[in-house]
Design a protein around this motif. Structure first.
Motif, PDB file in Angstrom:
ATOM      1  N   ASP A  56      -6.171  -1.795  -6.300  1.00 28.72           N
ATOM      2  CA  ASP A  56      -7.106  -0.865  -5.849  1.00 28.72           C
ATOM      3  C   ASP A  56      -6.626   0.596  -5.505  1.00 28.72           C
ATOM      4  OD1 ASP A  56      -9.217  -3.200  -4.038  1.00 28.72           O
ATOM      5  OD2 ASP A  56      -7.337  -3.873  -4.293  1.00 28.72           O
ATOM      6  N   SER A  93     -14.158   4.246  -4.752  1.00 33.14           N
ATOM      7  CA  SER A  93     -13.011   3.221  -4.773  1.00 33.14           C
ATOM      8  C   SER A  93     -13.071   2.640  -6.196  1.00 33.14           C
ATOM      9  CB  SER A  93     -12.875   2.346  -3.802  1.00 33.14           C
ATOM     10  OG  SER A  93     -14.202   1.767  -3.464  1.00 33.14           O
ATOM     11  N   ALA A 134      -2.908   6.177  -1.782  1.00 35.20           N
ATOM     12  CA  ALA A 134      -4.414   5.862  -2.240  1.00 35.20           C
ATOM     13  C   ALA A 134      -4.275   4.359  -3.072  1.00 35.20           C
ATOM     14  CB  ALA A 134      -5.020   6.904  -3.397  1.00 35.20           C
ATOM     15  N   HIS A 135      -3.171   3.957  -3.298  1.00 36.50           N
ATOM     16  CA  HIS A 135      -2.792   2.622  -4.107  1.00 36.50           C
ATOM     17  C   HIS A 135      -2.743   1.443  -3.439  1.00 36.50           C
ATOM     18  CE1 HIS A 135      -2.810   5.609  -7.208  1.00 36.50           C
ATOM     19  NE2 HIS A 135      -2.071   6.417  -6.568  1.00 36.50           N
ATOM     20  N   ALA A 139     -10.532   8.876  -2.221  1.00 41.88           N
ATOM     21  CA  ALA A 139     -10.349   9.981  -1.076  1.00 41.88           C
ATOM     22  C   ALA A 139      -9.211  10.852  -1.226  1.00 41.88           C
ATOM     23  CB  ALA A 139     -10.749   9.358   0.257  1.00 41.88           C
ATOM     24  N   THR A 140      -8.138  10.383  -1.566  1.00 38.76           N
ATOM     25  CA  THR A 140      -6.865  10.865  -1.639  1.00 38.76           C
ATOM     26  C   THR A 140      -6.947  11.928  -2.644  1.00 38.76           C
ATOM     27  OG1 THR A 140      -5.566   8.933  -0.737  1.00 38.76           O
ATOM     28  CG2 THR A 140      -4.507  10.644  -1.945  1.00 38.76           C
ATOM     29  N   SER A 165       0.691  -1.164  -0.102  1.00 36.27           N
ATOM     30  CA  SER A 165       0.015  -0.029  -0.011  1.00 36.27           C
ATOM     31  C   SER A 165       0.715   1.318   0.030  1.00 36.27           C
ATOM     32  CB  SER A 165      -0.793   0.068   1.186  1.00 36.27           C
ATOM     33  OG  SER A 165      -1.546  -1.068   1.328  1.00 36.27           O
ATOM     34  N   ASN A 222      -8.313   4.260  -3.738  1.00 32.99           N
ATOM     35  CA  ASN A 222      -9.301   5.035  -3.050  1.00 32.99           C
ATOM     36  C   ASN A 222      -9.054   6.395  -3.486  1.00 32.99           C
ATOM     37  OD1 ASN A 222     -10.610   6.301  -0.824  1.00 32.99           O
ATOM     38  ND2 ASN A 222      -9.957   4.996   0.782  1.00 32.99           N
ATOM     39  N   PRO A 241     -13.958  11.701  -1.602  1.00 37.02           N
ATOM     40  CA  PRO A 241     -14.240  10.691  -0.367  1.00 37.02           C
ATOM     41  C   PRO A 241     -15.323   9.453  -0.731  1.00 37.02           C
ATOM     42  CG  PRO A 241     -14.949  12.644   0.325  1.00 37.02           C
ATOM     43  CD  PRO A 241     -14.241  12.788  -1.029  1.00 37.02           C
ATOM     44  N   TYR A 265     -19.164   3.532  -4.610  1.00 39.11           N
ATOM     45  CA  TYR A 265     -19.313   4.894  -4.051  1.00 39.11           C
ATOM     46  C   TYR A 265     -20.276   4.900  -2.915  1.00 39.11           C
ATOM     47  CZ  TYR A 265     -20.275   9.660  -3.492  1.00 39.11           C
ATOM     48  OH  TYR A 265     -20.309  10.975  -2.998  1.00 39.11           O
TER      49      TYR A 265
END
Length: 419
Positions: A341, A353, A291-292, A345-346, A288, A343, A350, A378
């Motif tokens: 994956d 994903s 966001a990845h 939000a970064t 990780s 995310n 928010p 979402y």
């Protein structure tokens, strides 16, 4: 099938041992009504499976087509009381599960959302109610009755509009910080399309006689946990599960995670699932960064048969390569996975994903199966529709022996907390 979630055992241990040893959960009880919760969980599922090469006997409809397509609404009313005060706390849980057919047909029936009528259609509505009494001493809870279970050796499936429901006794103890002990005996299991307590396939057929389960999970540190579970499913098999999960923080926004899962299953008694002698394990590593997240996994099955589950719950497959359509659990099968994956939000969105993965398995020189999955989700973050989620899942499955399948699912979930 079960889509394995990262660190599922570590998370369960962390949740179960959040109380410090100096203050037990029962000593902090506010009362039967004061700690009560009442939730309404709504799920709409549209599901389409296109068998590309025609029905090939895959559909159970009276008038089979080359695809299955159905939409359903599941409504769950979930009440959980608090515990009465005192040395021994008493309480109970209750649920009502209802399904409503929105769209189906004789030629398109068979996605696993509805019971089948005599003319090959999906049932318009189904409902069931159930409950369980529970007792608590310190940080040990005993529950008897109808319940949802999430043990690696006995797990009720929740992949359609309604979940499976198990009937039995389940004891979970968190008396020692970091250690969770569990034991249970279950004597009935209803399917996701049947209300009978002995119904595992939606047709009212007897499946489970009894299943005795035992387990221990221990959190050595915040980053290292281990678990061992064992089950004895009468006249089917005996099963042992092990897990080791390790998280290695690298920097403030980077980490490595390693997740090892394994089962050993041996036929027992009448061996109603056939002669079962199987060992299967998976090892996943995830990196990780912000966001990845990048994941690779390897899974391997060996023995006289493939990994068997279902009578002990449709979710009893805590393995990395159990994905949207296939479990990659056949006899002597080896499989690997690559997954990504993100995310959002970064990046200022928010709740949004994305995920994609590729899994390839081979059982012998002549058999190969492949699956590509893509998912977008979402979750609304605030306002009147807070926690409403929208999810699209698409699987492309290719099998050189049994045929190809495209599996599309659109899922809307809306949890409401009333109390």
């Amino acid at each position: 099938m079960r889509v394995m979630k990262w660190s599922v055992i570590a998370l369960a241990v962390a949740a179960g041992t959040s109380q410090m040893a100096v203050a037990s959960s029962q000593s902090e009880s506010k009362g039967f009504l004061e700690d009560s919760t009442f939730d309404i969980f709504n799920r709409v599922l549209y599901m389409n499976r296109d068998f590309r090469n025609g029905p090939n006997g895959a559909s159970t409809s009276a008038n089979p087509a080359g695809y299955r397509e159905e939409t359903g609404l599941g409504i769950r009313l979930l009440y959980s009381s608090g515990f009465t005060q005192g040395t021994v706390g008493f309480g109970f849980d209750a649920h009502s599960l209802s399904s409503i057919k929105i769209d189906s047909g004789r030629g398109r029936y068979g996605t696993g959302q509805f019971a089948r009528t005599d003319d090959g259609r999906g049932d318009d509505t189904q409902s069931e109610v159930g409950g369980a009494v529970k007792f608590r001493i310190s940080d040990t809870v005993l529950k008897y009755g109808s319940q949802f279970v999430a043990s690696p050796v006995f797990s009720t499936d929740d992949s359609r509009i309604l979940p499976e429901v198990a009937t039995g006794t389940y004891l979970v103890s968190n008396e020692i910080e970091g250690l969770e002990l569990s034991a249970g005996r279950f004597t009935a299991l209803s399917s996701q399309t049947g209300t009978s307590r002995d119904d595992i396939n939606g047709k009212g057929e007897q499946g489970l006689t009894s299943a005795n389960i035992f387990g221990a999970s221990y959190k050595f540190t915040d980053d290292l946990s281990a678990a061992i579970h064992r089950s004895d499913v009468e006249d089917y098999f005996k099963k042992t599960y092990v897990n080791l999960n390790y998280n290695l923080p690298l920097t403030e926004d980077q980490a490595l995670n390693f997740d090892l899962n394994g089962y050993k299953t041996k036929g027992d008694g009448q061996e109603r699932a056939g002669e079962v002698d199987n060992k299967i394990w998976s090892l996943a590593a995830a990196y990780s960064i912000g966001a990845h997240k990048f994941t690779v996994a390897h899974q391997r099955s060996s023995g006289d048969a493939g990994y068997v589950y279902g009578v002990d719950g449709g979710g009893t497959i805590f393995l990395a390569n159990s994905v949207q359509y296939s479990d990659f659990n056949q006899k002597d099968e080896k499989s690997w996975q690559a997954r990504y994956d993100i995310n959002m939000a970064t990046f200022g969105v928010p709740g949004l994903s994305f995920m994609t993965r590729y899994v390839r398995g081979t059982a012998d020189a002549n058999y190969t199966e492949r699956e590509v999955d893509m998912e977008a989700k979402y979750v609304i973050q605030d306002g009147a529709a807070k926690d409403l989620s929208l999810r699209v899942r698409q699987a492309f499955y290719r099998d050189n022996a049994q045929g190809d399948v495209n599996d599309l699912r659109f899922i809307v979930e809306y949890p409401l907390s009333v109390l």
